[in-house]
Structures are given as structure tokens and as C-alpha cells.
Design a protein around this motif. Structure first.
Motif, PDB file in Angstrom:
ATOM      1  N   GLY A  25     -20.724 -14.107-113.714  1.00 29.65           N
ATOM      2  CA  GLY A  25     -21.449 -13.806-114.934  1.00 29.65           C
ATOM      3  C   GLY A  25     -20.562 -13.841-116.165  1.00 29.65           C
ATOM      4  N   SER A  26     -19.321 -13.326-116.042  1.00 26.71           N
ATOM      5  CA  SER A  26     -18.424 -13.222-117.196  1.00 26.71           C
ATOM      6  C   SER A  26     -16.989 -13.398-116.725  1.00 26.71           C
ATOM      7  N   GLN A  27     -16.058 -13.410-117.677  1.00 27.99           N
ATOM      8  CA  GLN A  27     -14.657 -13.539-117.299  1.00 27.99           C
ATOM      9  C   GLN A  27     -14.179 -12.308-116.537  1.00 27.99           C
ATOM     10  N   ASP A  28     -14.788 -11.142-116.785  1.00 35.11           N
ATOM     11  CA  ASP A  28     -14.434  -9.962-115.998  1.00 35.11           C
ATOM     12  C   ASP A  28     -14.900 -10.117-114.554  1.00 35.11           C
ATOM     13  N   ASP A  29     -16.089 -10.704-114.372  1.00 36.31           N
ATOM     14  CA  ASP A  29     -16.562 -11.008-113.022  1.00 36.31           C
ATOM     15  C   ASP A  29     -15.649 -12.034-112.357  1.00 36.31           C
ATOM     16  N   GLU A  30     -15.159 -12.971-113.151  1.00 38.55           N
ATOM     17  CA  GLU A  30     -14.265 -14.006-112.630  1.00 38.55           C
ATOM     18  C   GLU A  30     -12.986 -13.387-112.068  1.00 38.55           C
ATOM     19  N   THR A  31     -12.350 -12.516-112.851  1.00 37.33           N
ATOM     20  CA  THR A  31     -11.109 -11.899-112.384  1.00 37.33           C
ATOM     21  C   THR A  31     -11.370 -10.979-111.195  1.00 37.33           C
ATOM     22  N   ALA A  32     -12.510 -10.255-111.226  1.00 37.06           N
ATOM     23  CA  ALA A  32     -12.843  -9.362-110.113  1.00 37.06           C
ATOM     24  C   ALA A  32     -13.102 -10.168-108.835  1.00 37.06           C
ATOM     25  N   PHE A  33     -13.811 -11.290-108.987  1.00 40.76           N
ATOM     26  CA  PHE A  33     -14.068 -12.142-107.825  1.00 40.76           C
ATOM     27  C   PHE A  33     -12.765 -12.645-107.212  1.00 40.76           C
ATOM     28  N   ALA A  46     -10.596  -4.070-117.016  1.00 40.21           N
ATOM     29  CA  ALA A  46     -10.770  -4.703-115.712  1.00 40.21           C
ATOM     30  C   ALA A  46     -11.691  -3.886-114.818  1.00 40.21           C
ATOM     31  N   GLY A  47     -11.614  -2.557-114.926  1.00 46.49           N
ATOM     32  CA  GLY A  47     -12.393  -1.720-114.035  1.00 46.49           C
ATOM     33  C   GLY A  47     -13.669  -1.199-114.665  1.00 46.49           C
ATOM     34  N   ALA A  48     -13.877  -1.505-115.952  1.00 46.19           N
ATOM     35  CA  ALA A  48     -15.053  -0.998-116.645  1.00 46.19           C
ATOM     36  C   ALA A  48     -16.295  -1.759-116.213  1.00 46.19           C
ATOM     37  N   GLU A  49     -17.460  -1.272-116.674  1.00 47.70           N
ATOM     38  CA  GLU A  49     -18.678  -2.023-116.432  1.00 47.70           C
ATOM     39  C   GLU A  49     -18.518  -3.391-117.065  1.00 47.70           C
ATOM     40  N   ARG A  50     -19.124  -4.382-116.459  1.00 46.24           N
ATOM     41  CA  ARG A  50     -18.999  -5.729-116.977  1.00 46.24           C
ATOM     42  C   ARG A  50     -19.760  -5.859-118.290  1.00 46.24           C
ATOM     43  N   SER A  51     -19.462  -6.933-118.995  1.00 48.70           N
ATOM     44  CA  SER A  51     -20.015  -7.126-120.336  1.00 48.70           C
ATOM     45  C   SER A  51     -21.513  -6.862-120.360  1.00 48.70           C
ATOM     46  N   VAL A  99      -6.892 -10.727-129.363  1.00 43.80           N
ATOM     47  CA  VAL A  99      -8.103 -10.406-130.140  1.00 43.80           C
ATOM     48  C   VAL A  99      -9.283 -10.215-129.194  1.00 43.80           C
ATOM     49  N   ASN A 100      -9.430 -11.112-128.227  1.00 45.80           N
ATOM     50  CA  ASN A 100     -10.531 -10.995-127.268  1.00 45.80           C
ATOM     51  C   ASN A 100     -10.483  -9.674-126.510  1.00 45.80           C
ATOM     52  N   ALA A 101      -9.278  -9.279-126.089  1.00 48.27           N
ATOM     53  CA  ALA A 101      -9.123  -8.014-125.360  1.00 48.27           C
ATOM     54  C   ALA A 101      -9.530  -6.835-126.230  1.00 48.27           C
ATOM     55  N   ALA A 102      -9.258  -6.930-127.527  1.00 47.99           N
ATOM     56  CA  ALA A 102      -9.578  -5.831-128.444  1.00 47.99           C
ATOM     57  C   ALA A 102     -11.074  -5.670-128.655  1.00 47.99           C
ATOM     58  N   SER A 103     -11.862  -6.699-128.335  1.00 49.78           N
ATOM     59  CA  SER A 103     -13.310  -6.614-128.561  1.00 49.78           C
ATOM     60  C   SER A 103     -13.970  -5.563-127.690  1.00 49.78           C
ATOM     61  N   CYS A 118     -17.634 -19.532-115.798  1.00 53.82           N
ATOM     62  CA  CYS A 118     -18.335 -18.329-116.272  1.00 53.82           C
ATOM     63  C   CYS A 118     -19.559 -18.672-117.117  1.00 53.82           C
ATOM     64  N   SER A 119     -20.532 -17.768-117.075  1.00 60.86           N
ATOM     65  CA  SER A 119     -21.716 -17.904-117.922  1.00 60.86           C
ATOM     66  C   SER A 119     -21.437 -17.429-119.339  1.00 60.86           C
ATOM     67  N   VAL A 120     -20.645 -16.364-119.473  1.00 67.03           N
ATOM     68  CA  VAL A 120     -20.265 -15.864-120.795  1.00 67.03           C
ATOM     69  C   VAL A 120     -18.774 -15.571-120.785  1.00 67.03           C
ATOM     70  N   ARG A 121     -18.150 -15.701-121.930  1.00 70.16           N
ATOM     71  CA  ARG A 121     -16.714 -15.456-122.044  1.00 70.16           C
ATOM     72  C   ARG A 121     -16.437 -14.929-123.445  1.00 70.16           C
ATOM     73  N   ARG A 122     -15.444 -14.044-123.545  1.00 67.40           N
ATOM     74  CA  ARG A 122     -15.022 -13.555-124.859  1.00 67.40           C
ATOM     75  C   ARG A 122     -14.100 -14.586-125.494  1.00 67.40           C
ATOM     76  N   LEU A 123     -14.550 -15.124-126.621  1.00 68.15           N
ATOM     77  CA  LEU A 123     -13.765 -16.092-127.376  1.00 68.15           C
ATOM     78  C   LEU A 123     -13.794 -15.699-128.848  1.00 68.15           C
ATOM     79  N   TYR A 124     -12.631 -15.754-129.493  1.00 66.88           N
ATOM     80  CA  TYR A 124     -12.539 -15.433-130.917  1.00 66.88           C
ATOM     81  C   TYR A 124     -13.102 -14.043-131.220  1.00 66.88           C
ATOM     82  N   GLY A 125     -12.943 -13.140-130.256  1.00 62.69           N
ATOM     83  CA  GLY A 125     -13.359 -11.766-130.465  1.00 62.69           C
ATOM     84  C   GLY A 125     -14.840 -11.520-130.304  1.00 62.69           C
TER      85      GLY A 125
END
Length: 768
Positions: free
Chosen positions: A319-327, A502-507, A555-559, A650-657
Motif C-alpha cells: 500500500g505504501s513505502q512503510d508497507d514496503e519496508t515492513a514487507f 517504521a512501527g507506527a500505523e501506516r499512512s 523532508v519526506n521523513a519529517a512529514s 507501492c501504491s502511495v509514497r511520500r515524495l517532496y514532503g
């Protein structure tokens, strides 16, 4: 070892290549086909069987490691080969120039300038320019030398059409010749010039080397090609080994046409293809070949898997880049429980910046990892610079941060000036004779306020730079203060979730955001206003782009954090905790995190290629030859895998914040659906064509959503929007659990909508 002994282990194609004589030879060596064995065996065979003098064999490659490996393996087969000249291109150029220094206008004891030395030399000649500007010019000069262009060459405009560039190049060459030294480009360019101008030198070299061999020929640039032509005479036996499908260094000057046109340049060329692959299982080679076959600029070959069949490659739609890393973490951890070593795994990505999510996830799960080819994310210079700025905005008493970035980029604040400000600050705060006992620690002046007080005592240049620096810090503080007490930024995740991305609820994003969100707005503005973006981009055309991408990943991480002073505190605390969890001693049994470019020549039992989305891999700006190189890069990535290959998109990704909806990479559409197993939220556009799919759980992504809107909002339906007019639904796909439609409007624009939330703005038009 007798020749028959080492020939007996070769397959028929390899043996044909080793024993070939006479005409020029192009060995097209597919991935994992044993090319190093062929070239070293050929050296041994020529000496032992054909009576070729060891000293008359010249073999060149591109890295010291490859040259050493070639020499060692050849020596094991035939000890006399130790007298052969086995070098890198640049080492050979230095060898030649030391023997012909006078003809090249050099001191025979010349030293070799690296990019930093070259920048210093030209900077002295162009004092009006900043070091960043000079560095950019030096990079373009280096590229010009890769193409054998001098300052007066009319084709120099292909590198930079500005007349000032030719003048700077001319001045640089004059200064460099006056020193008697060379740069790396000269190690190839000057030998070519000497041999073209002094044919007796060229003929002497041709007599010395009756056999010339080149490894990794697909990585050669124009200057190296010209060098090869110069040292190759009518009687020279020329053999080059390479793979046109693995030419991936165009950004360094490599020219794939060198190998594509080899047979035209050297008439009578014999082409032998090494097509037996000893590395990868058949299904892996199948999809790699399907992608690269779409390229028009290739000679073509059909790889055969010696190791036989195996599991189909798996394509995962998280679903997202967080799901990607978790997978990825879950997949690797589960394999570990089954006895698979960590070191069997490699995670590949297109840019270094993508390592951050995996580093964070692995640290929290205690999965050992190593980052190959670059520093770990938080140890990179540009990230340390940005974090120092953030720290100083938050805490004006941070002396270390002040020293690091007060004069970066250069503001005329040398070490003496910075020390003066710090000394004054320390007297104000810590000197018993000047400290007011009525003030609490937080009420004393900080470094920035002390610097402002001393502003008028500095020279004009330093005063201007310091004023600019103070203005940036105060502006960014004011931005935080404006948000104080406000929980208003609803686009950011709550701080309670953000402490562990990484451990939070996904986006939880349900619709596209306009602009950066949360603390990302602040960090994005700071890295730009501070001058760090311009500074690092100006250091080097290629490395600078990567450094800017790394800062953008910050910047993306700060979002994930709210735009507030508390959000910044939590963000920096989370980073520091992550850094403290990283172990200093690298565990050899570790997962490898690596860019696709850096995997060249490596292999791993299990490979995951991540970020296969349009705009990420390949990039949006790629077309023509650049797109073909991206496709070759995909081929290289796939063929690193020995047993198992996974691809993620991924279906969604954090880009440019901000959160962006992503579309699958065009390369995924070039793979036969029957060749892969598909997991996750399969986009509707991708599902067309009978893809073999599974609904296995992959973190939060695992089911195809049952969306009642899908039947209503089909591609081809006409609609009307108040702002954009009439349009046609061109695509429909899922992102997370939501249906997304792409609408092509009659005015030429294309927009994305989420019907679940925006249907009231869209009027479907009934068609006859």
C-alpha cells in the motif's frame, strides 16, 4: 596445470572464445556467463599453447579490484602471465606517460590531480567564482576529456555551449600544464594525442603488444575507445569482452555504441556469445530478458539457465513505502527463522535516499544490515548539515552545530570569526564576572543573539554573510513560533504515532495533498533558505543531485511529524535514537542495502528490487537512450538474483514532503504476466491481461478491495468538472483501499480524483 585441464572445464562457447585466433574478437558475455574465466584462460592459453610472449600481452579493465583478480587468476593457470601487462585503463595511461613524459609536455615525476586538486587549481585562477561554481566547471572539463574534446574543439558545445566554459577550460589546461602534472582525464587523452602526433611512438607500442584485450568493454568511453584504436595495428590480435545489456554508466561517460559498433570499426570481427548463465534460476532470467528485449540498441543474446528452473519471481504491490519496508523486513525475518542467513539477502533501490526507510525498519527490528557504496543515511555529509541547522534553530546554544554550518555555504565566517562569536557567547553565559545571577539558563543570550550583537564589528563580507545566516535562523524560528499552541496542521500524523515511523500505523492519507505536509514544510523551507540545496548541488553534477535527493528524503521523513516546536524536538530525538541503535562494527552476516548501479559484478541468493514505480524507476525524465539505459539497469538488478527475486511497487509514497499516488513502473508492464506471481493490492490497470495473482497478506496490504464505485467510474466514461470542463476517464486503479481515476480533459490537462470523496464535483455524462 596443463592447457587441456583448464580447457576441459569450459563449455563449448567459452572454449571457442578462448581458442579463437586471427580476426578481431567480440565476446558478448551475458550476465553470469563466466567472462572472467574466459579472459584469464585465454591469456594462459595464448602463452602456453600459441607461444605468445607474456610481455607482449596487454589486458585492461576498469577497476583495480578487477585488474588484481584478472592477474591472480591468470597466474594460477599460467605462472608466466605475471610478466603480462594487466592494468586498469588509467594505470596503463600513467605507465605510458611516464615513459613519454617529454612528448606530452610533462615532468616525468608528475603527480595525478583528483577532482578536489583540480578545483583548487582552477579556483586560484578564477577567484571571483565560488568553489561550488569552480567544481561544476571541473566536472564538465572532465566530461569533455572523456570525449577527447579540447578547449578549441567545435564539439565542445555539446558539453557546455557557454563561451565562458571554453575560456575556463583553456585557462585550466594552461595552469595544469605549468604544474607539469595531470588529471585523470589526461591519463587517457594525452596518450591518444601523443600517439596521433608521433607515429613512431604509436608503432613502437604496437610492436610491443601483439595481443590487446579489454574487459567490461561496454563501460568504455570515447577517449578509451580512441586509445584502443591507437594501440591496435593491422597485426594486433584484438579481443574485447563485454555485455551491451549491462552498459549502465552513461552518467560517467560510458558509451554503449562502442560495443554496438565494434564490428563496424574493426572489419572481419568474429562475434561469440556466452549465453550459458551459471548464476540465476530460469524464471529470473526469463523476466530480465523480457524487459531488456524492449531495447532497440542491443546486439541480442538468449541466456540459458544452467542451474535449471525455480520459483517464479514475486511482484508485490504494498500500500505504501512503510508497507514496503515492513514487507521486506517480515520476509527476511521469516526466512531467518527457517535458517536462511541475513547475508543471503540484498535490497536494491534506484537512489541512495531510498535506504532511509529500510535502515529505520531494520534498526527497530534488530535486523543487521550494511549499506554498500555509501555511508549510512544519517552519516552522510548533507544530512549532517541539515540536522545541524535544525538543531541550531531549536537550540541556539549548540556550539557544534554552529561551527558546522555557520560558514556552509561559505559566508566569509572563517574559524577565527566563529571562535570569536563562541568566546563572546561563553563569556556572557558562563563567566562568573559577567553572568547575571538573576537570569535562568534559558534567559541568557544564545549564540545567535550574541552574533547579532557583534554584527557591526565584522568586515563587510563577513558582516553580510553573518546577517544572512542570522536572518535564516530567525525566520525559521518565527515559523515555528507561529505554529506554537496550534495543532492545526491536520495533514501531519499525530506526534504519538510519529515517534516511530517504521512501527507506527501506516499512512492514513485518503486523498492527494497539495504541497508538503506537517514538519516537512519547515524542513523543506530550511534546506532551501539555508543555501544547503544550492551548495550541495553545486559540488558535483552527479553527486550533487544525489545529495539533494537525500535531503529531500529527510523532508519526506519529517512529514510524519506536526509542524511545531514539539514536532521538531520529537523528530530530532527519533533520529538520534535511531543513530544510537546502529552498531559500529559491521556484522558480516548482514542484509545488503545497495543501489542497483553498485550491484554490478555482485550476486546474492535472494534479491528484492524496490520502488518500481513510474517516476522512481525509471525516472520521469528518461526517454530515448536514457530510457534504454534504465532498462539495462533493471536487467542488471534482476540478474543479481541467484534463487529468488522479489519486485515491489507501492501504491502511495511520500515524495517532496507529501503523499503521492504512484503508478507501476513501465518495466513491470513489459513482463509476461505468466512469468510472475503477484501479491497485494493489484492496480486495476495492471490486473488486465490475466496476471497470476495471490492474495497473500503483506503487512496491511493483502486483499483486492471490493469497491462498488469501480463499475460506475470505468475507463472510457465521459464526465464534466466545473473547473476543468469535459473529460474522459483514461485510467482507474487502486491506491491503498481507494479507487483512483485519471481524467484526460479536453483542454489537454490530466487530473487524478478519488470518486469516494470527490464525486460531488464530477458529473458523469450519459453517452449515446
Amino acid at each position: 596445470m596443463t592447457p587441456e585441464t583448464y580447457l576441459s572445464v569450459l563449455n563449448s562457447q567459452q572454449r571457442e572464445a578462448v581458442t579463437h585466433e586471427g580476426s578481431p574478437l567480440l565476446i558478448l558475455a551475458g550476465a553470469g556467463s563466466g567472462k572472467t574465466r574466459v579472459i584469464t584462460t585465454k591469456i594462459a592459453w595464448l602463452i602456453a599453447e600459441r607461444g605468445v610472449e607474456s610481455e607482449s600481452i596487454l589486458a585492461v579493465t576498469f577497476t583495480n579490484k578487477a585488474a588484481r583478480e584478472m592477474a591472480e587468476r591468470a597466474r594460477r593457470l599460467e605462472p608466466r602471465s605475471e610478466r603480462s601487462v594487466l592494468r586498469t585503463f588509467h594505470s596503463f595511461g600513467a605507465w605510458f606517460l611516464r615513459r613519454n613524459a617529454a612528448l606530452a609536455g610533462l615532468d616525468s615525476n608528475f603527480t595525478i590531480y583528483d577532482d578536489d586538486d583540480a578545483t583548487t587549481l582552477l579556483g586560484k585562477a578564477l577567484p571571483a567564482l565560488t568553489r561550488q561554481q569552480v567544481s561544476a566547471i571541473v566536472h564538465r572539463i572532465s566530461r569533455a576529456k572523456d570525449y577527447c574534446y579540447g578547449p578549441d574543439d567545435p564539439l565542445l558545445a555539446e558539453i557546455d555551449s557557454n563561451p565562458d566554459f571554453a575560456d575556463a577550460y583553456r585557462l585550466y589546461e594552461k595552469r595544469l600544464r605549468e604544474t607539469g602534472n595531470v588529471d585523470f582525464g589526461d591519463l587517457i587523452l594525452l596518450p591518444v594525442r601523443v600517439m596521433n602526433e608521433h607515429h613512431e611512438v604509436r608503432d613502437r607500442l604496437r610492436s610491443r603488444f601483439s595481443v590487446v584485450m579489454v574487459d567490461e568493454y561496454q563501460d568504455s568511453n570515447v577517449a578509451q575507445f580512441e586509445l584502443l584504436r591507437a594501440i591496435t595495428g593491422p597485426e594486433t590480435y584484438l579481443c574485447v569482452v563485454g555485455d551491451d545489456d549491462q552498459s549502465i554508466y552513461r552518467f560517467r561517460g560510458a558509451e554503449v555504441r562502442n560495443i554496438l559498433t565494434f564490428a563496424d570499426t574493426f572489419p572481419g570481427t568474429t562475434v561469440i556469445r556466452l549465453e550459458q548463465n551459471y548464476r540465476s534460476k530460469e524464471p529470473i532470467l526469463d523476466i530480465a530478458s523480457q524487459v531488456v528485449a524492449k531495447n532497440e540498441g542491443r546486439l541480442g543474446k538468449t541466456l540459458v539457465a544452467v542451474r535449471g528452473t525455480g520459483r517464479k519471481p514475486v511482484l508485490v504491490f504494498p500500500g505504501s513505502q512503510d508497507d514496503e519496508t515492513a514487507f521486506c523486513a517480515e520476509l527476511i525475518s521469516n526466512a531467518r527463522k527457517q535458517g536462511v542467513p541475513w547475508q543471503d539477502w540484498a535490497i536494491l533501490y534506484r537512489t541512495n535516499a531510498q535506504s532511509l526507510g529500510f535502515e529505520t525498519e531494520f534498526l527497530h527490528r534488530k535486523i543487521p544490515y550494511k549499506v554498500v557504496g555509501s555511508l549510512k543515511f544519517y552519516e552522510r555529509e548533507e544530512i549532517k548539515d541539515a540536522l545541524a541547522f535544525l538543531s541550531l534553530v531549536l537550540n541556539g546554544r549548540d556550539e557544534v552545530a554552529f561551527h558546522r554550518i555557520a560558514n556552509k555555504p561559505a559566508r566569509g565566517l572563517g574559524e577565527v570569526s566563529r571562535n570569536r562569536i563562541i568566546d563572546e557567547y561563553r563569556r556572557d553565559v558562563f563567566d562568573p564576572d559577567s553572568v547575571s545571577t538573576e537570569l535562568g539558563f534559558d534567559e541568557h543570550p544564545d549564540i545567535i543573539s550574541v552574533a547579532a550583537r557583534l554584527l557591526e564589528t565584522f568586515s563587510k563580507k563577513a558582516r553580510s554573510g553573518l546577517a544572512e545566516f542570522i536572518h535564516v535562523i530567525e525566520t525559521m524560528r518565527a515559523m515555528l513560533d507561529k505554529e506554537a499552541g496550534s495543532a492545526a496542521d491536520t495533514n501531519a500524523q499525530p506526534a504519538a504515532n510519529a515517534g516511530n515511523p517504521a512501527g507506527a500505523e501506516r499512512s492514513t492519507a485518503k486523498k492527494p495533498k497539495k504541497g508538503a505536509v506537517g514538519l516537512a514544510v519547515f524542513v523543506d523551507k530550511l534546506i532551501d533558505a539555508s543555501g544547503l540545496v544550492a551548495y550541495h548541488r553545486g559540488q558535483d553534477e552527479v553527486a550533487g543531485t544525489q545529495r539533494v535527493a537525500n535531503m529531500q528524503e529527510l523532508v519526506n521523513a519529517a512529514s510524519l511529524y506536526p509542524l511545531s516546536r514539539e514536532g521538531l524536538v520529537e523528530f530530532l530525538e527519533h533520529i538520534e535514537l535511531d543513530r544510537s541503535m546502529a552498531e559500529d562494527d559491521e556484522n558480516p552476516d548482514s542484509v545488503t542495502l545497495i543501489t542497483v548501479h553498485n550491484t554490478k559484478g555482485l550476486e546474492f541468493p535472494r534479491v528484492i528490487i524496490t520502488g518500481l514505480e513510474s517516476g522512481i524507476f525509471p525516472r520521469d525524465d528518461k526517454s530515448g537512450d536514457d530510457l534504454e539505459e534504465e532498462r539495462r539497469l533493471m536487467y542488471v538488478g534482476c540478474t543479481r538474483a541467484m534463487d529468488e527475486l522479489y519486485l515491489t511497487s507501492c501504491s502511495v509514497r511520500r515524495l517532496y514532503g507529501r503523499t503521492e499516488f504512484m503508478e507501476p513502473s513501465r518495466f513491470l508492464y513489459e513482463i509476461d504476466r505468466d512469468s510472475i506471481e503477484v501479491l497485494g493490492n493489484i492496480p486495476r490497470t495492471f490486473g488486465i491481461g490475466g496476471a497470476t495473482s495471490s492474495r497473500g497478506a503483506i503487512s496491511s496490504a493483502g486483499k483486492m478491495p471490493e469497491d462498488p464505485l469501480a463499475a460506475q467510474w470505468k475507463p472510457g466514461r465521459k464526465l464534466f468538472h466545473d473547473d476543468y470542463g469535459y473529460g474522459i476517464i483514461s485510467k482507474a486503479f487502486t491506491a491503498g483501499d481507494e479507487l483512483v481515476i485519471m481524467v484526460q480533459f479536453e483542454n489537454g490537462g490530466e487530473k487524478r480524483f478519488l470518486p469516494k470523496y470527490q464525486a460531488h464535483n464530477l458529473l458523469l455524462v450519459e453517452q449515446d
